[in-house]
Design a protein around this motif. Sequence first.
Motif, short mmCIF file in Angstrom:
data_model
loop_
_atom_site.label_atom_id
_atom_site.label_comp_id
_atom_site.label_asym_id
_atom_site.label_seq_id
_atom_site.Cartn_x
_atom_site.Cartn_y
_atom_site.Cartn_z
N HIS A 19 -12.06 -13.24 5.67
CA HIS A 19 -12.52 -14.43 6.37
C HIS A 19 -13.15 -15.42 5.40
O HIS A 19 -13.02 -16.64 5.58
CB HIS A 19 -13.52 -14.03 7.45
CG HIS A 19 -13.71 -15.09 8.48
ND1 HIS A 19 -14.51 -16.19 8.30
CD2 HIS A 19 -13.20 -15.23 9.72
CE1 HIS A 19 -14.48 -16.94 9.38
NE2 HIS A 19 -13.69 -16.39 10.25
N SER A 20 -13.80 -14.93 4.38
CA SER A 20 -14.37 -15.86 3.39
C SER A 20 -13.40 -16.08 2.22
O SER A 20 -13.80 -16.54 1.16
CB SER A 20 -15.73 -15.39 2.89
OG SER A 20 -15.89 -14.01 2.99
N ARG A 21 -12.15 -15.69 2.43
CA ARG A 21 -11.07 -15.96 1.47
C ARG A 21 -11.27 -15.29 0.12
O ARG A 21 -10.79 -15.79 -0.91
CB ARG A 21 -10.89 -17.47 1.26
CG ARG A 21 -10.50 -18.20 2.54
CD ARG A 21 -10.14 -19.64 2.27
NE ARG A 21 -10.13 -20.40 3.52
CZ ARG A 21 -9.06 -20.51 4.29
NH1 ARG A 21 -7.95 -19.91 3.98
NH2 ARG A 21 -9.12 -21.22 5.42
N LYS A 61 -3.97 -25.53 -6.58
CA LYS A 61 -4.41 -26.55 -5.62
C LYS A 61 -5.74 -26.15 -4.97
O LYS A 61 -6.67 -26.96 -4.89
CB LYS A 61 -3.33 -26.72 -4.54
CG LYS A 61 -3.67 -27.67 -3.42
CD LYS A 61 -3.85 -29.09 -3.95
CE LYS A 61 -3.85 -30.13 -2.82
NZ LYS A 61 -4.77 -29.83 -1.75
N GLU A 62 -5.83 -24.91 -4.52
CA GLU A 62 -7.08 -24.48 -3.89
C GLU A 62 -8.23 -24.56 -4.87
O GLU A 62 -9.35 -24.96 -4.53
CB GLU A 62 -6.95 -23.05 -3.34
CG GLU A 62 -8.19 -22.60 -2.59
CD GLU A 62 -8.07 -21.19 -2.01
OE1 GLU A 62 -6.92 -20.73 -1.76
OE2 GLU A 62 -9.11 -20.53 -1.82
N ASP A 86 -9.26 -28.18 -5.16
CA ASP A 86 -9.97 -28.58 -3.95
C ASP A 86 -11.39 -28.01 -3.94
O ASP A 86 -12.34 -28.66 -3.52
CB ASP A 86 -9.22 -28.11 -2.70
CG ASP A 86 -7.91 -28.87 -2.51
OD1 ASP A 86 -7.68 -29.84 -3.25
OD2 ASP A 86 -7.13 -28.48 -1.62
N LEU A 87 -11.49 -26.77 -4.41
CA LEU A 87 -12.79 -26.11 -4.46
C LEU A 87 -13.74 -26.86 -5.39
O LEU A 87 -14.89 -27.13 -5.05
CB LEU A 87 -12.57 -24.68 -4.95
CG LEU A 87 -13.22 -23.49 -4.26
CD1 LEU A 87 -13.42 -23.70 -2.77
CD2 LEU A 87 -12.41 -22.24 -4.52
N ALA A 101 -13.45 -30.00 -6.46
CA ALA A 101 -13.71 -31.35 -5.95
C ALA A 101 -14.78 -31.28 -4.86
O ALA A 101 -15.70 -32.10 -4.82
CB ALA A 101 -12.42 -31.95 -5.40
N THR A 102 -14.67 -30.29 -3.99
CA THR A 102 -15.63 -30.17 -2.91
C THR A 102 -17.00 -29.79 -3.47
O THR A 102 -18.03 -30.23 -2.96
CB THR A 102 -15.16 -29.12 -1.89
OG1 THR A 102 -13.85 -29.46 -1.44
CG2 THR A 102 -16.11 -29.06 -0.70
N VAL A 132 -18.88 -32.76 -4.42
CA VAL A 132 -19.42 -33.44 -3.24
C VAL A 132 -20.68 -32.74 -2.73
O VAL A 132 -21.70 -33.39 -2.46
CB VAL A 132 -18.34 -33.47 -2.11
CG1 VAL A 132 -18.95 -33.95 -0.81
CG2 VAL A 132 -17.16 -34.33 -2.53
N TYR A 154 -22.30 -23.61 2.29
CA TYR A 154 -21.03 -24.03 1.70
C TYR A 154 -21.04 -23.88 0.18
O TYR A 154 -20.05 -23.47 -0.42
CB TYR A 154 -20.74 -25.49 2.08
CG TYR A 154 -20.37 -25.67 3.53
CD1 TYR A 154 -20.04 -24.58 4.34
CD2 TYR A 154 -20.33 -26.93 4.12
CE1 TYR A 154 -19.70 -24.74 5.67
CE2 TYR A 154 -19.98 -27.11 5.45
CZ TYR A 154 -19.67 -26.01 6.23
OH TYR A 154 -19.34 -26.17 7.54
N ASP A 164 -20.48 -20.32 -0.57
CA ASP A 164 -19.07 -20.00 -0.34
C ASP A 164 -18.25 -20.40 -1.55
O ASP A 164 -17.43 -19.61 -2.05
CB ASP A 164 -18.60 -20.74 0.91
CG ASP A 164 -17.12 -20.53 1.19
OD1 ASP A 164 -16.72 -19.36 1.28
OD2 ASP A 164 -16.37 -21.53 1.29
N ILE A 165 -18.47 -21.59 -2.05
CA ILE A 165 -17.71 -22.08 -3.20
C ILE A 165 -18.00 -21.23 -4.43
O ILE A 165 -17.09 -20.84 -5.17
CB ILE A 165 -18.03 -23.56 -3.48
CG1 ILE A 165 -17.51 -24.42 -2.34
CG2 ILE A 165 -17.45 -24.00 -4.81
CD1 ILE A 165 -17.90 -25.88 -2.42
N ARG A 171 -16.13 -18.04 -4.39
CA ARG A 171 -14.68 -18.13 -4.58
C ARG A 171 -14.28 -18.58 -5.98
O ARG A 171 -13.14 -18.35 -6.41
CB ARG A 171 -14.10 -19.09 -3.54
CG ARG A 171 -14.18 -18.53 -2.13
CD ARG A 171 -14.10 -19.63 -1.07
NE ARG A 171 -12.79 -20.23 -0.98
CZ ARG A 171 -12.47 -21.16 -0.06
NH1 ARG A 171 -13.37 -21.57 0.81
NH2 ARG A 171 -11.26 -21.66 -0.03
#
Lengths: 239, 239
Positions: free
Chosen positions: B62-64, B82-83, B86-87, B89-90, B93, B156, B159-160, B163
């Motif tokens: 669930h948390s990839r 890509k992921e 995105d990770l 870049a996020t 932010v 969040y 989470d990042i 990952r």
Amino acid sequence: MATQNIKSGQTKFSEDDVLRQIEQAVLDHRLAPGTKLKEVQLANLFGVKRGLIRKVLTRLAHSRLVDQTPNRGATVAKPSVKEGQDLFATRRVIESAILETLIGHAEEKHVQQLGRMLDREQKAYLRGDTEGALGLSVDFHRELARMAGNSVLEEYLNDIIRRTPLVILTHLGADEHNRCRNQEHEAIVDAIARRDVKTAKKVMHQHLLHIESKIKHKPEKPPADLAELLRPHSVGQPA
Amino acid sequence: MATQNIKSGQTKFSEDDVLRQIEQAVLDHRLAPGTKLKEVQLANLFGVKRGLIRKVLTRLAHSRLVDQTPNRGATVAKPSVKEGQDLFATRRVIESAILETLIGHAEEKHVQQLGRMLDREQKAYLRGDTEGALGLSVDFHRELARMAGNSVLEEYLNDIIRRTPLVILTHLGADEHNRCRNQEHEAIVDAIARRDVKTAKKVMHQHLLHIESKIKHKPEKPPADLAELLRPHSVGQPA
DNA sequence: GATAATTAAATTGTTAACAATATTTTATCA
DNA sequence: TGATAAAATATTGTTAACAATTTAATTATC
């Protein structure tokens, strides 16, 4: 989506089906925060084994849509005021980043697609279909995220969207609804079309602040009646 | 954290223990992306029932952090390029928002606490304890999130962070490490102390871009050997 | 009649056995 | 030898029975 069980005539659902049904029920304000989620009851309701329900509840707890207490089962989550504020504040950050990313590579087709969504939303609203309009309004925000093309931002926005109804229901009356204003959506699309990041963000910021400002303590409501989880727009009873 | 099982002399773990151990193994680069996670093997390793492992794997999926394929079990996740992008870049932010929030209400004690963390990190680095320094560097980012006081942003970011090692290991060599530069951390704390949001964000932005820029395709590595999940800093073998 | 203790029922948690599927090994043949 | 098929093994998935715990109901006591 769900296969028919010949023998009992009862509809059978997969794990993901059940998960989505419950998520949708939360999104539609059908499941009130605090509602007890009994395993056998849900299992019967969906025509599945208890073990499957158990897994689904664990997953829902992981995304903070339900609270699980050892030996006392699961209830629909009741986010605190603080969590609600944090959720809204983070949403502003995420949606802002989505706009920035999207405008960075927006094409004409994106703007057109958004325009079509605005039309549908407007029409639903004009013909008095508030429930439909609410759904389309959520779709609008989701579509922005999808178009931005950052899967993590999209994931986080969806997470926030799923959790927001519980904040609303816990701390606002169910009446004073959080319907997005179509005209604000319009202004956002206009800004995107003009590649005007600054304006887009500003409008979005106001748009979101408008809802957030309503968060306040709400008087307790009497518990309602049970198990119409599947009938549209009936609110379950807190435990 | 874990109670001793008298009978077998084997250590027993709770569900959360097992979860955290595996998460930590990922964080420490001990578990390579693609590694097969067999249920009985893990159950024996931790001295728990298979059912518990099953639940943990679901949560990790669930948390990839792991990929689950029906009937074929779970493997440590292999995020796409890509992921990974995105990770990162996020993350820019989120960390930017964290700084803005934190500086909005930062007190002297926060700055002092961050200063102490910088010292510890620096000392670990100087005495050649790169592993320790890496952990403290992660702690620094986590502490900023905690101090900011927004639970969702914190969630969040964590989470990042969880990952990210999988992205690094999948697309970068294990050698070219993603160690944070202590001097950049220092510059961030300085900016916080001066309530200089703009500079803080800029330094953080550069700080994170530095790592992200390294993401590129990496040649395949031969599979290694197994089950030293608990021994520090050995990398498991892909399936 | 209210309160506390006891019992009964309901609910959640765990387990071991079994079923289904995938993987590996062995056997067979060209 | 190499490819294919069959059997054996290993692994994951499901279930039903049981255990533990909580909640509700009942009875006892004052």
